[in-house]
Motif scaffolding. Sequence first.
Motif, PDB file in Angstrom:
ATOM      1  N   THR A 222       0.778  -1.391  -0.022  1.00 33.60           N
ATOM      2  CA  THR A 222      -0.035  -0.026   0.072  1.00 33.60           C
ATOM      3  C   THR A 222       0.775   1.227  -0.022  1.00 33.60           C
ATOM      4  O   THR A 222       2.202   1.095   0.076  1.00 33.60           O
ATOM      5  CB  THR A 222      -0.812  -0.105   1.233  1.00 33.60           C
ATOM      6  N   ASN A 223       0.208   2.569   0.103  1.00 32.77           N
ATOM      7  CA  ASN A 223       1.088   3.760   0.020  1.00 32.77           C
ATOM      8  C   ASN A 223       0.946   4.195   1.634  1.00 32.77           C
ATOM      9  O   ASN A 223      -0.157   4.620   2.123  1.00 32.77           O
ATOM     10  CB  ASN A 223       0.579   4.543  -1.018  1.00 32.77           C
ATOM     11  N   VAL A 224       2.254   4.623   2.053  1.00 35.10           N
ATOM     12  CA  VAL A 224       2.241   4.476   3.473  1.00 35.10           C
ATOM     13  C   VAL A 224       2.793   6.054   3.722  1.00 35.10           C
ATOM     14  O   VAL A 224       2.585   6.563   4.977  1.00 35.10           O
ATOM     15  CB  VAL A 224       3.312   3.864   4.199  1.00 35.10           C
ATOM     16  N   GLY A 225       3.043   6.894   2.795  1.00 33.07           N
ATOM     17  CA  GLY A 225       3.542   8.374   3.408  1.00 33.07           C
ATOM     18  C   GLY A 225       4.436   8.985   2.351  1.00 33.07           C
ATOM     19  O   GLY A 225       4.552   8.625   1.279  1.00 33.07           O
ATOM     20  N   ASP A 226       5.033   9.972   2.829  1.00 37.54           N
ATOM     21  CA  ASP A 226       6.075  10.958   2.201  1.00 37.54           C
ATOM     22  C   ASP A 226       7.509  11.040   2.729  1.00 37.54           C
ATOM     23  O   ASP A 226       7.554  10.424   3.915  1.00 37.54           O
ATOM     24  CB  ASP A 226       5.401  12.169   2.246  1.00 37.54           C
ATOM     25  N   ALA A 227       8.347  11.456   1.943  1.00 36.16           N
ATOM     26  CA  ALA A 227       9.906  11.214   2.204  1.00 36.16           C
ATOM     27  C   ALA A 227      10.369  12.556   1.693  1.00 36.16           C
ATOM     28  O   ALA A 227       9.946  13.022   0.792  1.00 36.16           O
ATOM     29  CB  ALA A 227      10.572   9.966   2.175  1.00 36.16           C
ATOM     30  N   LYS A 228      11.382  12.864   2.289  1.00 36.13           N
ATOM     31  CA  LYS A 228      12.499  13.909   1.680  1.00 36.13           C
ATOM     32  C   LYS A 228      13.943  12.994   1.634  1.00 36.13           C
ATOM     33  O   LYS A 228      14.328  12.446   2.542  1.00 36.13           O
ATOM     34  CB  LYS A 228      12.692  15.248   2.338  1.00 36.13           C
ATOM     35  N   VAL A 229      14.643  13.407   0.576  1.00 35.52           N
ATOM     36  CA  VAL A 229      16.162  13.032   0.433  1.00 35.52           C
ATOM     37  C   VAL A 229      16.871  14.220   0.041  1.00 35.52           C
ATOM     38  O   VAL A 229      16.407  15.018  -0.903  1.00 35.52           O
ATOM     39  CB  VAL A 229      16.163  11.613  -0.572  1.00 35.52           C
ATOM     40  N   TYR A 230      18.362  14.322   0.600  1.00 35.69           N
ATOM     41  CA  TYR A 230      19.116  15.232  -0.146  1.00 35.69           C
ATOM     42  C   TYR A 230      20.495  14.817   0.194  1.00 35.69           C
ATOM     43  O   TYR A 230      20.608  13.804   1.263  1.00 35.69           O
ATOM     44  CB  TYR A 230      18.910  16.625   0.526  1.00 35.69           C
ATOM     45  N   GLY A 231      21.223  15.007  -0.862  1.00 39.97           N
ATOM     46  CA  GLY A 231      22.574  14.582  -0.553  1.00 39.97           C
ATOM     47  C   GLY A 231      23.760  15.234  -1.529  1.00 39.97           C
ATOM     48  O   GLY A 231      23.121  16.409  -1.995  1.00 39.97           O
ATOM     49  N   SER A 232      24.852  14.590  -1.546  1.00 38.50           N
ATOM     50  CA  SER A 232      25.931  15.158  -2.626  1.00 38.50           C
ATOM     51  C   SER A 232      26.672  14.033  -2.883  1.00 38.50           C
ATOM     52  O   SER A 232      26.680  13.048  -2.351  1.00 38.50           O
ATOM     53  CB  SER A 232      26.817  16.252  -1.487  1.00 38.50           C
ATOM     54  N   GLU A 233      27.402  14.390  -3.974  1.00 38.26           N
ATOM     55  CA  GLU A 233      28.287  13.494  -4.640  1.00 38.26           C
ATOM     56  C   GLU A 233      29.697  14.110  -5.378  1.00 38.26           C
ATOM     57  O   GLU A 233      29.218  15.469  -5.632  1.00 38.26           O
ATOM     58  CB  GLU A 233      27.516  12.705  -5.835  1.00 38.26           C
ATOM     59  N   PHE A 234      30.641  13.734  -5.264  1.00 39.80           N
ATOM     60  CA  PHE A 234      31.875  14.286  -5.558  1.00 39.80           C
ATOM     61  C   PHE A 234      32.687  13.153  -6.037  1.00 39.80           C
ATOM     62  O   PHE A 234      33.028  12.081  -5.435  1.00 39.80           O
ATOM     63  CB  PHE A 234      32.557  14.709  -4.340  1.00 39.80           C
ATOM     64  N   GLU A 235      33.349  13.339  -7.243  1.00 36.80           N
ATOM     65  CA  GLU A 235      34.183  12.481  -7.825  1.00 36.80           C
ATOM     66  C   GLU A 235      35.314  13.204  -8.414  1.00 36.80           C
ATOM     67  O   GLU A 235      35.133  14.452  -9.213  1.00 36.80           O
ATOM     68  CB  GLU A 235      33.604  11.921  -9.150  1.00 36.80           C
ATOM     69  N   LEU A 236      36.577  12.608  -7.988  1.00 30.34           N
ATOM     70  CA  LEU A 236      37.761  13.305  -8.420  1.00 30.34           C
ATOM     71  C   LEU A 236      38.833  12.460  -9.140  1.00 30.34           C
ATOM     72  O   LEU A 236      38.927  11.262  -8.500  1.00 30.34           O
ATOM     73  CB  LEU A 236      38.471  14.026  -7.360  1.00 30.34           C
ATOM     74  N   ARG A 237      39.484  12.754 -10.034  1.00 30.33           N
ATOM     75  CA  ARG A 237      40.663  11.975 -10.831  1.00 30.33           C
ATOM     76  C   ARG A 237      41.755  13.081 -10.955  1.00 30.33           C
ATOM     77  O   ARG A 237      41.520  14.078 -11.592  1.00 30.33           O
ATOM     78  CB  ARG A 237      39.966  11.193 -11.988  1.00 30.33           C
ATOM     79  N   ALA A 238      42.877  12.528 -10.495  1.00 32.64           N
ATOM     80  CA  ALA A 238      43.972  13.524 -10.707  1.00 32.64           C
ATOM     81  C   ALA A 238      45.364  12.780 -11.183  1.00 32.64           C
ATOM     82  O   ALA A 238      45.616  11.589 -10.609  1.00 32.64           O
ATOM     83  CB  ALA A 238      44.617  14.146  -9.463  1.00 32.64           C
ATOM     84  N   LEU A 239      45.667  13.120 -12.305  1.00 27.25           N
ATOM     85  CA  LEU A 239      47.018  12.535 -12.674  1.00 27.25           C
ATOM     86  C   LEU A 239      48.159  13.528 -12.341  1.00 27.25           C
ATOM     87  O   LEU A 239      48.604  14.294 -12.749  1.00 27.25           O
ATOM     88  CB  LEU A 239      46.991  12.817 -14.450  1.00 27.25           C
ATOM     89  N   VAL A 240      48.414  12.707 -10.892  1.00 28.10           N
ATOM     90  CA  VAL A 240      49.634  13.727 -10.310  1.00 28.10           C
ATOM     91  C   VAL A 240      50.776  13.499 -10.853  1.00 28.10           C
ATOM     92  O   VAL A 240      51.881  14.143 -10.453  1.00 28.10           O
ATOM     93  CB  VAL A 240      49.600  13.184  -8.779  1.00 28.10           C
ATOM     94  N   ALA A 241      51.139  12.215 -11.638  1.00 26.54           N
ATOM     95  CA  ALA A 241      52.346  12.258 -12.254  1.00 26.54           C
ATOM     96  C   ALA A 241      51.889  11.404 -13.531  1.00 26.54           C
ATOM     97  O   ALA A 241      50.999  10.886 -13.769  1.00 26.54           O
ATOM     98  CB  ALA A 241      53.279  11.410 -11.523  1.00 26.54           C
ATOM     99  N   SER A 242      52.981  11.219 -14.394  1.00 25.67           N
ATOM    100  CA  SER A 242      52.668  10.655 -15.808  1.00 25.67           C
ATOM    101  C   SER A 242      52.206   9.265 -15.712  1.00 25.67           C
ATOM    102  O   SER A 242      51.648   8.607 -16.440  1.00 25.67           O
ATOM    103  CB  SER A 242      53.939  10.655 -16.981  1.00 25.67           C
ATOM    104  N   ASN A 243      52.522   8.431 -14.547  1.00 22.86           N
ATOM    105  CA  ASN A 243      52.250   7.363 -14.249  1.00 22.86           C
ATOM    106  C   ASN A 243      51.478   6.920 -13.120  1.00 22.86           C
ATOM    107  O   ASN A 243      51.306   5.792 -12.745  1.00 22.86           O
ATOM    108  CB  ASN A 243      53.573   6.283 -14.115  1.00 22.86           C
TER     109      ASN A 243
END
Length: 860
Positions: A698-719
């Motif tokens: 059945t249908n029981v109620g309501d909700a809220k969602v909030y959040g964040s996402e973070f993706e980092l890539r760093a080529l700190v040296a050639s290898n």
Amino acid sequence: MARLASRVYLHRGDLVPITKNAGDQVTKDTRPPPAAEFFALFAIAALLGEAAISHAATAGEAESTSGQLQEIIVTAQKRAEDIKDIPFSVSAISGATLAEHHIADYDDITRTVPGISFQAGPGPGLDNIEIRGVSSTSGSATVGIYIDEVSVTVSNSQYDGAVQPKLFDLDRIEVLRGPQGTLYGASSMGGTIRFITKQPDLHSFSASVSTDLSDTHHGGFNNDEYAVLNIPVIDGVFAVRIGVDLSNESGYIDHYLPTPTGAGPGGTVLELGTNDSTGVRGGRGVNDVRTQVFRVAGKFAAPDDWTITPAFLWQRTAASDTDIFYPDIGLYDQDKRVAEPYADDLVLPSLTVTKSFGWADLTSVTSYFKRDFRRTTDGTLYNSNIFANLYVAGGLSASSDPPTPPPTAQQLYQTQAVLGFLPSPAGYDARTEQFSQELRLSSKSASIAGIATTWTAGLYYANQRRRFLDDEYIPGLQATFQQIFGYGIYSGASVVGPSYYSATAAYPAESFANDLIYYGHIYPKQEQIAPFGELGFEITPALKGAIGLRYVSARSSELVDSGGFYSYGLPAAYSVNEKFSATTPKFSLEYAINPSSNLYATIAKGFRLGGPTGPVPAFQPNGPPPATPGTCDADYLTFGLTGAPNEYQSDSLWSYELGSKGRYLDNRLSINAAVYAINWTNIQQTINLPTCGFYFTTNVGDAKVYGSEFELRALVASNLTLSLNAGTTHAYITSVSAEGAGIVSPGESILNVPLYTVTPSIDYDAPIDDRTAVFARADFPYTGRSRGYFDSSGLPHVFQPGYGIVNLNAGFTRDKLSVSLYAKNLLNWKNVIQYPSVNSVQQGYTVRPATFGIMAVLAL
């Protein structure tokens, strides 16, 4: 049938007892925990920081073809695009990354990509997947699952879980976060996961073989071999790609022999799964898994810019038992009275036809999807134990017309300790068949009233039929009953015989033939048609907008046939038909700070279809003759109900997302960040009637969602490349309907949603000479705590602890040979990470124990 014993895993409180109506609506504002505030502020700071970095980096950027991060091309919007140009949060895991980091299943994916989590099922093919806190094991799915262009999404059920394709010969996996209803349909309200396979190469012959040999702590030897062959039969015109994968995964759960009966010391009665083990190991590593996959695809470049791509996938996954154990007995130990093997077969033929008109591309995708999931589960608790204690012993104690002579204390004890511990196999056979057709037209470049535009328009049709067969027995029931009482279970003196109720045409439940206790056969059907479109337009050279719209019209029906003792109060045959429709819009703006970085804002609506539920035994306080109450009457009276609904309504949500994507420092640094808020209304939820063992949605109620996402890539040296993927999600109930009162309270977190996830990783590659290179990979995923059950469940473990593991991989390549040594779960994390409740017995699930192996790949 909507019966609790038919539910294979009642996981983390999605099915919980209900209590009496506490009012129509309860509302409560809640503040986020400090950790959620910190991560949200961190992500916002990242968004603002990216703009500053972008302006600072623009002047110093220069053209370069080496020493840079690779550009990531995806088809999330049904066209090939750079991932940074898509105005919503998308992650892509390349085929190389899957192999190098040994990402094998949904568990590994959730530890690699932010914003996605899983609800552990007893084994492969039984998990439920959630994205951005839109978590539910009831009703329609919240995450769309696609293999190439074909949807293999199935509704949430007690019989099976999300389809888990074997991750071999994949080009990439795309995880699209946030509602994707415009292009991917109603069940993508949380997001969509796409498994993109490698396509035939029209020009080059290639072949590759691989072997993966490993050993698992507390388990045994594992092996996984595959071979892939690409043949350009007619150069530039027709090619075939064939792949085969065979794997054997050792088990690590040990089976201990249970006591023959429930007779305990001093005339006590033992408790199933808690103290009824003999301590004698009957089987080691019983949860071994075997997988076989065959995939073939062709590609025909026909004249006049037509391309025809037929494909066929067959996959079988079989296990001797499940991956969960009884913590009260010991780590990795269980003493089930019935083994729980299963086999999951997937067949997926498809035909994709494309035509290039120069100004637009026409695509037709025709597919047939068939899945057979057959398994046995241990129904001893909800069949033998409940039957013996509640209906036989309980009926004898409460009867106003007891048998002559009355039952002795010894007979009552034997009922509980012997009859109540008879092993009860429950056999489930779930079949899904779906025909689908999508036809769409996508522009290449266009102009409307002088405004540069791109657009996609299409029509989707699907006809899905499902079949759930649930047949449950208590072998030895009649003979044991006769032995205890001296008369048969059908006898007039039997408290569960004719004196319990007289079978009628309306309620023809009573039948113990062949020791049957219950059967329920369900035949759901859903047919939908959905036109959709998306228009992108240029407002200024730096500012672009997009609007999308999808309308879906669906018809759902369900036919149910049931019988056996537990079906008292159910009609012999039952059917229901429903219609649903919805419109899901999407709006986005994207601003290019410079050619390598963008800011975006997206607003989208997500939607799930409603459907039929039940039936649940009728409320029968006075009958039928001889006025025996219905099997669920105690629950109805306790909770102030007069019955259960026959359908549940659609639920929907609105998602608001701000984000930034960019590549900086001459493409040596990539940062993607997003923050989002979701308002979810009319949530579909399953309600448990604990005494009779049935449930309904059945249908029981309501909700809220909030959040964040973070993706980092760093080529700190050639290898050397450093990566960090992190996310935070705060999902909580804001209001409760009359049906939901007593089940969940405002402010409680949505189930199975980790507060945060963090995965740092390191990739090192160094050439030795022109032919040889060495490499090393390491990742350290950590998953934060989540709520597993609502407080009303009364279970001992309502939260799931946070956990972290370490994975390593190192090796070398020489010419076309690659060899690596690896370790998964290097430090052997062994604490319970989730507490699935299987037939109301809370059990334990943890990460697969430490596994060490060697993998070799030869490309020809």
